[in-house]
Design an enzyme around this catalytic site. Structure first.
Site, PDB file in Angstrom:
ATOM      1  N   GLY A 109      -0.935   3.392  -4.484  1.00  0.00           N
ATOM      2  CA  GLY A 109      -0.830   1.950  -4.727  1.00  0.00           C
ATOM      3  C   GLY A 109       0.025   1.627  -5.943  1.00  0.00           C
ATOM      4  O   GLY A 109       0.481   0.494  -6.095  1.00  0.00           O
ATOM      5  N   MET A 130       0.852  -1.189   0.000  1.00  0.00           N
ATOM      6  CA  MET A 130       0.000   0.000   0.000  1.00  0.00           C
ATOM      7  C   MET A 130       0.889   1.241   0.000  1.00  0.00           C
ATOM      8  O   MET A 130       1.957   1.261   0.619  1.00  0.00           O
ATOM      9  CB  MET A 130      -0.925   0.008   1.220  1.00  0.00           C
ATOM     10  N   CYS A 131       0.452   2.224  -0.723  1.00  0.00           N
ATOM     11  CA  CYS A 131       1.064   3.547  -0.672  1.00  0.00           C
ATOM     12  C   CYS A 131      -0.044   4.533  -1.031  1.00  0.00           C
ATOM     13  O   CYS A 131      -1.201   4.122  -1.161  1.00  0.00           O
ATOM     14  CB  CYS A 131       2.287   3.657  -1.593  1.00  0.00           C
ATOM     15  N   TRP A 132       0.276   5.799  -1.157  1.00  0.00           N
ATOM     16  CA  TRP A 132      -0.808   6.757  -1.395  1.00  0.00           C
ATOM     17  C   TRP A 132      -1.652   6.320  -2.594  1.00  0.00           C
ATOM     18  O   TRP A 132      -2.867   6.300  -2.533  1.00  0.00           O
ATOM     19  CB  TRP A 132      -0.232   8.144  -1.628  1.00  0.00           C
ATOM     20  N   LEU A 139      -3.859   3.632  -0.240  1.00  0.00           N
ATOM     21  CA  LEU A 139      -4.297   3.885   1.140  1.00  0.00           C
ATOM     22  C   LEU A 139      -5.064   5.204   1.248  1.00  0.00           C
ATOM     23  O   LEU A 139      -5.719   5.452   2.257  1.00  0.00           O
ATOM     24  CB  LEU A 139      -3.103   3.852   2.102  1.00  0.00           C
TER      25      LEU A 139
END
Ligand SMILES: O=C(CO)[C@H](O)[C@H](O)COP(=O)(O)O
Length: 138
Positions: free
Chosen positions: A63, A59-61, A103
């Site tokens: 994705g 997950m990251c800001w 996320l």
């Protein structure tokens, strides 16, 4: 199952995903040190390919960055999913072994539904075997 998980930020959505993994009894494999999204994506991809994890979740800001980084590890098929149908399709038709999610853009309950759709789809469609093998060609 053993699930490698990494996220470059933490919020209600990432916490809901980790809680859902733990509640379902999965062993969560996490990087020892926090890192930037390229390192985190690579960590999860490598954990899956090495067999330390059955599947990965990144997950990251967006994705996208962690998905791209994970996909740089040979043998990784990371798929960005934003609803359960996409996640199920990624397993069925792509044999995705890493799930990537934003996320920032997924509500906690949606992220958990996406996760469950991904993990609940055990086997890829045999009709896709040739296509999935073709992904590995250089
Ligand atoms: O979504 C991302 C990558 O696709 C990252 O989470 C976002 O770019 C923030 O990263 P940083 O904190 O390193 O600037």
């Amino acid at each position: 199952m053993r699930i490698a998980f990494a996220s470059d930020d933490e919020n209600e959505t990432t916490r809901a995903v980790v809680e859902a993994l733990a509640a379902a009894g999965h062993e969560i494999v996490r990087p020892g040190d926090a890192g930037n999204w390229p390192d985190l994506g690579r960590f999860v991809g490598q954990a899956v390919v090495d067999g330390r994890a059955d599947y990965g979740v990144v997950m990251c800001w967006t994705g996208t960055g962690t998905a791209i980084a994970a996909n740089k590890v040979p043998g990784v098929r990371a798929a960005l999913a934003w609803d359960p149908w996409i996640a199920k399709g990624a397993r069925l038709w792509n044999d995705a072994n890493v799930l990537a999610m934003s996320l920032k853009r997924l509500a906690p309950d949606v992220a958990v539904e996406v996760l469950q759709a991904f993990l609940d789809t055990a086997e890829p469609d045999p009709d896709e075997a040739a296509n999935i093998a073709a992904i590995e060609r250089p």
